[in-house]
Design a protein around this motif. Structure first.
Motif, mmCIF file in Angstrom:
data_model
loop_
_atom_site.group_PDB
_atom_site.id
_atom_site.type_symbol
_atom_site.label_atom_id
_atom_site.label_comp_id
_atom_site.label_asym_id
_atom_site.label_seq_id
_atom_site.Cartn_x
_atom_site.Cartn_y
_atom_site.Cartn_z
ATOM 1 N N SER A 1 -5.884 -1.549 -0.162
ATOM 2 C CA SER A 1 -6.071 -1.842 -1.599
ATOM 3 C C SER A 1 -5.577 -0.662 -2.422
ATOM 4 O O SER A 1 -6.379 0.150 -2.866
ATOM 5 C CB SER A 1 -7.543 -2.009 -1.956
ATOM 6 O OG SER A 1 -8.121 -3.045 -1.306
ATOM 7 N N PRO A 2 -4.251 -0.562 -2.610
ATOM 8 C CA PRO A 2 -3.697 0.666 -3.193
ATOM 9 C C PRO A 2 -4.303 1.071 -4.543
ATOM 10 O O PRO A 2 -4.531 2.256 -4.777
ATOM 11 C CB PRO A 2 -2.207 0.366 -3.319
ATOM 12 C CG PRO A 2 -2.071 -1.099 -3.152
ATOM 13 C CD PRO A 2 -3.225 -1.556 -2.326
ATOM 14 N N SER A 3 -4.590 0.094 -5.410
ATOM 15 C CA SER A 3 -5.090 0.506 -6.728
ATOM 16 C C SER A 3 -6.549 0.963 -6.638
ATOM 17 O O SER A 3 -6.988 1.825 -7.396
ATOM 18 C CB SER A 3 -4.915 -0.600 -7.770
ATOM 19 O OG SER A 3 -5.763 -1.667 -7.471
ATOM 20 N N SER B 1 3.899 5.595 0.056
ATOM 21 C CA SER B 1 4.870 4.639 -0.498
ATOM 22 C C SER B 1 4.129 3.454 -1.118
ATOM 23 O O SER B 1 4.462 2.996 -2.217
ATOM 24 C CB SER B 1 5.780 4.088 0.611
ATOM 25 O OG SER B 1 6.590 5.085 1.136
ATOM 26 N N PHE B 2 3.123 2.979 -0.406
ATOM 27 C CA PHE B 2 2.328 1.832 -0.876
ATOM 28 C C PHE B 2 1.692 2.167 -2.232
ATOM 29 O O PHE B 2 1.733 1.365 -3.171
ATOM 30 C CB PHE B 2 1.240 1.552 0.177
ATOM 31 C CG PHE B 2 0.617 0.181 0.109
ATOM 32 C CD1 PHE B 2 1.237 -0.872 -0.530
ATOM 33 C CD2 PHE B 2 -0.603 -0.053 0.741
ATOM 34 C CE1 PHE B 2 0.647 -2.143 -0.553
ATOM 35 C CE2 PHE B 2 -1.197 -1.311 0.718
ATOM 36 C CZ PHE B 2 -0.571 -2.355 0.060
ATOM 37 N N LEU C 1 4.298 2.427 -5.101
ATOM 38 C CA LEU C 1 4.831 1.153 -5.591
ATOM 39 C C LEU C 1 3.756 0.225 -6.145
ATOM 40 O O LEU C 1 3.992 -0.533 -7.062
ATOM 41 C CB LEU C 1 5.577 0.432 -4.465
ATOM 42 C CG LEU C 1 6.790 1.160 -3.893
ATOM 43 C CD1 LEU C 1 7.416 0.368 -2.771
ATOM 44 C CD2 LEU C 1 7.828 1.428 -4.978
ATOM 45 N N LYS C 2 2.566 0.263 -5.562
ATOM 46 C CA LYS C 2 1.547 -0.736 -5.910
ATOM 47 C C LYS C 2 0.189 -0.131 -6.285
ATOM 48 O O LYS C 2 -0.797 -0.852 -6.358
ATOM 49 C CB LYS C 2 1.342 -1.690 -4.705
ATOM 50 C CG LYS C 2 2.583 -2.464 -4.308
ATOM 51 C CD LYS C 2 2.835 -3.591 -5.277
ATOM 52 C CE LYS C 2 4.188 -4.221 -5.102
ATOM 53 N NZ LYS C 2 4.553 -5.050 -6.275
ATOM 54 N N GLY C 3 0.115 1.167 -6.500
ATOM 55 C CA GLY C 3 -1.178 1.808 -6.692
ATOM 56 C C GLY C 3 -1.627 1.961 -8.135
ATOM 57 O O GLY C 3 -2.588 2.673 -8.398
ATOM 58 N N ALA C 4 -0.928 1.304 -9.060
ATOM 59 C CA ALA C 4 -1.292 1.379 -10.486
ATOM 60 C C ALA C 4 -1.409 2.829 -10.962
ATOM 61 O O ALA C 4 -2.259 3.158 -11.789
ATOM 62 C CB ALA C 4 -2.603 0.631 -10.742
#
Lengths: 479, 78
Positions: free
Chosen positions: A218-220, A242-243, A246-249
């Motif tokens: 759950s990157p964010s 990387s995650f 790109l997707k961690g808000a």
């Protein structure tokens, strides 16, 4: 000096500071010392100095207590990956021959010698005697970390107290760790990144926050967690960074407290690193490099203006006082360092590694700035999600299945980062692929599972009769 | 839609011995879908179905099975 000693010295300075924080509990330096002493008092009566004690606990305060307790008695800790399939755990235990295995609750059914099992909750009921860590010789072993082996079986990399101390001192000094630091810890204890979380941290008065495992998906939420706990320092693997990039808000979750990120274990795809560097403009980023046998031997502080999408970043200059040279013919990196391992642990004892320089098996070159560049492996080893994986270990597992004539495993490049194992198989007796390979799920760790299988009538071979791995690689490029 | 996601996951991300026996409620995370796989899956689904999946909703609960993935996508398809 014992690698546990710096913690005891620090404890006298900062007894009330939190040492470890996990989801529902935390422990101060002084409380942690008492817990360690309970485990150590119990173990000391068993006379286990220089013997190996396995730890079958999930990453967390209990496991850290056992590690320090084992070290305090002068024994060697062996962290097991309890998520490993039972067959692999059994192989490791049979090879390491630990005097004890510390876990939680009653001994598991699969354990052959159940009298070697100790329940952590029982150990923590011991009346603690206060004493300083046992004096050890600097070359005495502190830990055995099992990694994938090229002979087909896992092998234990044995590291001495001196090797861990050298690494711990270098990291504390180079990254200026101090009492104000809050270190996030995600690496499992059988992974060498955890040496930083366990020892560099507590030698400096810092606090260690165990990052809940599920947040790695759950990157964010992960970045929100870094923000909430005001994490200053994190040593992790590029695929997870990387995650997050790109997707961690990260654009809406500033991390002003995050002073530094250290990463190692695999090549960081440059386009993702650029993104991360842009989003975390004030965070220092460090690329650390080294096989488990040398721990970190090379490092590069990311110079943002020099990172371009087309080129991979350098691994940089010598770290931890290492002396680095290159084999003129092959370009292989050779490492001499106090960090270097003592040898491989096999059949319950150390097979000493006596050469001055450790040959890494990695191909390198020097750039115009005299920094090392990494060019991949000289042998077949793969890097999957930061773990090293020997195709031979997977091949051995496959060959032991029913109806397998032969097989070969290669790495295929994953778009996002790293490699994945893939297998070609020749079947016997008109067997079906699906049925044949079904047991693999119970035999290989998740990161070792091949992501693709291709069935052939025969393995492609070179004119000398050896398997043509290049042809197999090409096969997967086409599919 | 589920068929397309199935094809992508089983061809590109994880290998299961008998995909036809893998139900829409079976656990993809236990089957080996990891953070790198999830990242590729999200990028693929966004492109394939022309949607944007908010970062804040990337969570084990939304990616754990084919049924969960379908639910998640449907919430963002207009």
């Amino acid at each position: 000096m014992n690698i546990a000693t710096p913690f005891f010295q620090q404890c006298a300075q900062t007894p009330d500071k939190p040492a470890f924080i996990e989801e529902n509990s935390s422990i101060t330096y002084a409380e942690f010392k008492t817990q360690i002493e309970k485990v150590a008092t119990f173990l000391k009566k068993q006379q286990i100095q220089n013997q190996c004690v396995a730890i079958a606990l999930d990453r967390g305060i209990d496991a850290a207590t056992c590690i320090y307790g084992v070290l305090q008695t002068g024994a060697i800790y062996l962290p097991l990956d309890i998520k490993n399939p039972v067959t692999r755990l059994t192989t490791i235990i049979n090879d390491a021959q630990p005097s004890f295995i510390i876990g939680k609750g009653p001994a598991p059914d699969w354990l052959e010698k159940s009298d070697s099992w100790l329940d952590i909750s029982q150990l923590l009921l011991t009346d603690a005697e206060s004493y300083l860590p046992v004096q050890v010789n600097s070359t005495d072993l502190a830990t055995i970390l099992y990694t994938s082996g090229s002979t087909g079986n896992p092998k234990g990399v044995a590291l001495s107290h001196q090797a861990l101390l050298n690494f711990s001192r270098w990291t504390s000094a180079t990254f200026n760790l101090d009492q104000q630091d809050r270190i996030a810890s995600l690496a499992p204890f059988h992974f060498d990144l955890s040496i930083f979380d366990l020892f560099s941290s507590l030698a400096t008065g810092a606090s260690v926050y165990f990052l809940p495992s599920r947040l790695s998906l759950s990157p964010s939420r992960l970045t929100a967690w870094l923000s909430e706990y005001k994490i200053t320092t994190w040593y992790t693997v590029p695929s997870l960074l990387s995650f997050i990039a790109l997707k961690g808000a990260l654009a809406t979750t500033p991390l002003p407290h995050l002073k530094r990120i250290l990463f190692a274990g695999e090549v960081f795809p440059s386009q993702h690193l650029i993104k991360l560097a842009d989003l975390l403009a004030d965070t220092e980023l460090y690329n650390l490099y080294g096989p488990t046998e040398t721990n970190v031997c090379c490092y590069w502080q990311v110079e943002r203006q020099r990172v371009t999408a087309e080129r991979t970043i350098p691994i940089g200059d010598a770290a931890c006082g290492a002396q680095l040279t290159m084999d003129n013919e092959t370009g292989e990196l050779l490492v001499k360092s106090l960090n270097n391992f003592s040898g491989y642990w096999q059949q319950g004892k150390l097979q000493s590694f006596n050469a001055e320089f450790y040959p890494t098996g990695d191909k390198v070159s020097l750039n115009e700035q005299s920094e090392f560049l990494y060019h991949g492996r000289l042998d077949r080893m793969l890097k999957c999600s930061g773990y090293r994986v020997e195709p031979a270990e997977i091949e051995q597992c496959i060959n032991q299945l029913n109806n397998i004539e032969s097989c070969a495993v290669v790495g295929i490049k994953d778009q996002t980062s790293g490699q994945r194992p893939a297998a070609v198989i020749v079947l016997k007796n008109n067997a079906k692929l699906a049925e044949t390979i079904k047991p693999l799920r119970q035999q290989l760790a998740p990161y070792m599972q091949p992501c693709k299988f291709v069935v052939l009538d025969a393995l492609p071979s070179l004119s000398n009769g050896k398997t043509d791995y290049q042809a197999i690689q090409n096969l997967f490029k086409k599919t | 839609m589920k068929q397309k996601i199935r094809e992508f996951i089983f061809n590109e991300l994880i290998f299961v011995a008998e995909p036809e026996n893998f139900s829409d409620d079976d656990d993809l995370l236990e089957a080996g879908l990891d953070s790198m796989g999830i990242m590729r899956l999200i990028m693929h689904m966004e492109e394939q179905f022309n949607i944007t999946l908010p970062d804040s909703e990337i969570d084990p609960d939304n990616v754990k099975s084919f049924n969960a993935l379908e639910q998640w996508i449907l919430q963002h398809k207009t």
